[in-house]
Design a protein around this motif. Structure first.
Motif, PDB file in Angstrom:
ATOM      1  N   ARG A  38       0.824  -1.202   0.000  1.00  0.00           N
ATOM      2  CA  ARG A  38       0.000   0.000   0.000  1.00  0.00           C
ATOM      3  C   ARG A  38       0.864   1.260   0.000  1.00  0.00           C
ATOM      4  O   ARG A  38       0.528   2.257  -0.627  1.00  0.00           O
ATOM      5  CB  ARG A  38      -0.929  -0.022   1.206  1.00  0.00           C
ATOM      6  N   GLY A  39       2.003   1.201   0.692  1.00  0.00           N
ATOM      7  CA  GLY A  39       2.916   2.344   0.724  1.00  0.00           C
ATOM      8  C   GLY A  39       3.485   2.643  -0.650  1.00  0.00           C
ATOM      9  O   GLY A  39       3.675   3.804  -1.015  1.00  0.00           O
ATOM     10  N   LYS A  40       3.763   1.597  -1.427  1.00  0.00           N
ATOM     11  CA  LYS A  40       4.281   1.800  -2.778  1.00  0.00           C
ATOM     12  C   LYS A  40       3.226   2.436  -3.672  1.00  0.00           C
ATOM     13  O   LYS A  40       3.539   3.278  -4.513  1.00  0.00           O
ATOM     14  CB  LYS A  40       4.743   0.477  -3.379  1.00  0.00           C
ATOM     15  N   LEU A  93       1.226   7.218  -6.490  1.00  0.00           N
ATOM     16  CA  LEU A  93       0.181   8.218  -6.727  1.00  0.00           C
ATOM     17  C   LEU A  93       0.656   9.626  -6.377  1.00  0.00           C
ATOM     18  O   LEU A  93       0.345  10.586  -7.091  1.00  0.00           O
ATOM     19  CB  LEU A  93      -1.080   7.863  -5.939  1.00  0.00           C
ATOM     20  N   ALA A  94       1.413   9.755  -5.291  1.00  0.00           N
ATOM     21  CA  ALA A  94       1.965  11.065  -4.928  1.00  0.00           C
ATOM     22  C   ALA A  94       2.945  11.539  -5.996  1.00  0.00           C
ATOM     23  O   ALA A  94       2.970  12.727  -6.355  1.00  0.00           O
ATOM     24  CB  ALA A  94       2.650  10.985  -3.568  1.00  0.00           C
ATOM     25  N   LEU A  95       3.722  10.614  -6.521  1.00  0.00           N
ATOM     26  CA  LEU A  95       4.650  10.948  -7.597  1.00  0.00           C
ATOM     27  C   LEU A  95       3.895  11.368  -8.855  1.00  0.00           C
ATOM     28  O   LEU A  95       4.297  12.304  -9.549  1.00  0.00           O
ATOM     29  CB  LEU A  95       5.563   9.754  -7.885  1.00  0.00           C
ATOM     30  N   LEU A  96       2.779  10.702  -9.137  1.00  0.00           N
ATOM     31  CA  LEU A  96       1.952  11.069 -10.289  1.00  0.00           C
ATOM     32  C   LEU A  96       1.393  12.477 -10.131  1.00  0.00           C
ATOM     33  O   LEU A  96       1.466  13.292 -11.068  1.00  0.00           O
ATOM     34  CB  LEU A  96       0.816  10.061 -10.477  1.00  0.00           C
ATOM     35  N   VAL A  97       0.856  12.775  -8.971  1.00  0.00           N
ATOM     36  CA  VAL A  97       0.284  14.109  -8.739  1.00  0.00           C
ATOM     37  C   VAL A  97       1.366  15.176  -8.855  1.00  0.00           C
ATOM     38  O   VAL A  97       1.173  16.208  -9.508  1.00  0.00           O
ATOM     39  CB  VAL A  97      -0.421  14.158  -7.363  1.00  0.00           C
ATOM     40  N   GLY A  98       2.521  14.924  -8.243  1.00  0.00           N
ATOM     41  CA  GLY A  98       3.617  15.887  -8.329  1.00  0.00           C
ATOM     42  C   GLY A  98       4.102  16.086  -9.753  1.00  0.00           C
ATOM     43  O   GLY A  98       4.380  17.218 -10.181  1.00  0.00           O
ATOM     44  N   SER A  99       4.198  15.000 -10.496  1.00  0.00           N
ATOM     45  CA  SER A  99       4.643  15.091 -11.890  1.00  0.00           C
ATOM     46  C   SER A  99       3.645  15.864 -12.742  1.00  0.00           C
ATOM     47  O   SER A  99       4.033  16.668 -13.596  1.00  0.00           O
ATOM     48  CB  SER A  99       4.839  13.692 -12.475  1.00  0.00           C
ATOM     49  N   GLU A 100       2.368  15.632 -12.515  1.00  0.00           N
ATOM     50  CA  GLU A 100       1.347  16.358 -13.284  1.00  0.00           C
ATOM     51  C   GLU A 100       1.334  17.834 -12.937  1.00  0.00           C
ATOM     52  O   GLU A 100       1.134  18.678 -13.809  1.00  0.00           O
ATOM     53  CB  GLU A 100      -0.030  15.730 -13.062  1.00  0.00           C
ATOM     54  N   ILE A 127       7.252  12.554 -17.293  1.00  0.00           N
ATOM     55  CA  ILE A 127       8.080  12.725 -16.094  1.00  0.00           C
ATOM     56  C   ILE A 127       7.783  11.619 -15.089  1.00  0.00           C
ATOM     57  O   ILE A 127       8.699  11.067 -14.470  1.00  0.00           O
ATOM     58  CB  ILE A 127       7.843  14.125 -15.475  1.00  0.00           C
ATOM     59  N   TRP A 128       6.519  11.273 -14.931  1.00  0.00           N
ATOM     60  CA  TRP A 128       6.121  10.223 -13.990  1.00  0.00           C
ATOM     61  C   TRP A 128       6.693   8.868 -14.402  1.00  0.00           C
ATOM     62  O   TRP A 128       7.220   8.131 -13.565  1.00  0.00           O
ATOM     63  CB  TRP A 128       4.598  10.162 -13.904  1.00  0.00           C
ATOM     64  N   VAL A 129       6.615   8.542 -15.679  1.00  0.00           N
ATOM     65  CA  VAL A 129       7.152   7.263 -16.154  1.00  0.00           C
ATOM     66  C   VAL A 129       8.662   7.203 -15.938  1.00  0.00           C
ATOM     67  O   VAL A 129       9.191   6.190 -15.469  1.00  0.00           O
ATOM     68  CB  VAL A 129       6.782   7.047 -17.646  1.00  0.00           C
ATOM     69  N   TRP A 130       9.358   8.286 -16.259  1.00  0.00           N
ATOM     70  CA  TRP A 130      10.810   8.313 -16.057  1.00  0.00           C
ATOM     71  C   TRP A 130      11.156   8.206 -14.578  1.00  0.00           C
ATOM     72  O   TRP A 130      12.136   7.535 -14.211  1.00  0.00           O
ATOM     73  CB  TRP A 130      11.410   9.587 -16.646  1.00  0.00           C
ATOM     74  N   ALA A 131      10.389   8.858 -13.719  1.00  0.00           N
ATOM     75  CA  ALA A 131      10.659   8.790 -12.280  1.00  0.00           C
ATOM     76  C   ALA A 131      10.412   7.377 -11.749  1.00  0.00           C
ATOM     77  O   ALA A 131      11.200   6.868 -10.933  1.00  0.00           O
ATOM     78  CB  ALA A 131       9.793   9.797 -11.533  1.00  0.00           C
TER      79      ALA A 131
END
Length: 86
Positions: free
Chosen positions: A2-4, A9-16, A62-66
């Motif tokens: 769940r943490g992953k 999701l946090a990385l997705l929001v930040g990237s967007e 950016i999200w995919v690369w991250a």
């Protein structure tokens, strides 16, 4: 697990957010460079939509690369860690 998911999701929001800011920045450059005499309201609105769409796409890239960088780093950490054999 769940943490992953939360981290992804946090990385997705930040990237967007970064992507949309990037699209908005390019739109402001567009407005400064195109003379107002030839820029109609329709052109301005469609250009704004196009730049924001570009920003969303850039955020996804950016999200995919991250995610790829995090996956490679995790695999390298597992691969490089010493194994204990007893």
């Amino acid at each position: 697990m769940r943490g992953k998911l939360v981290a992804a999701l946090a990385l997705l929001v930040g990237s967007e957010v970064i992507g949309i800011i990037l699209g908005q920045w390019f739109f402001s450059i567009f407005q400064k460079t195109v003379p107002p005499a030839i820029l109609t309201e329709f052109n301005r609105a469609t250009a704004h939509a196009a730049f924001l769409t570009y920003g969303v796409g850039a955020g996804a890239i950016i999200w995919v690369w991250a995610l790829a960088a995090l996956g490679i780093a995790a695999a390298a950490a597992r691969w490089g860690s010493p194994k204990t054999s007893e």
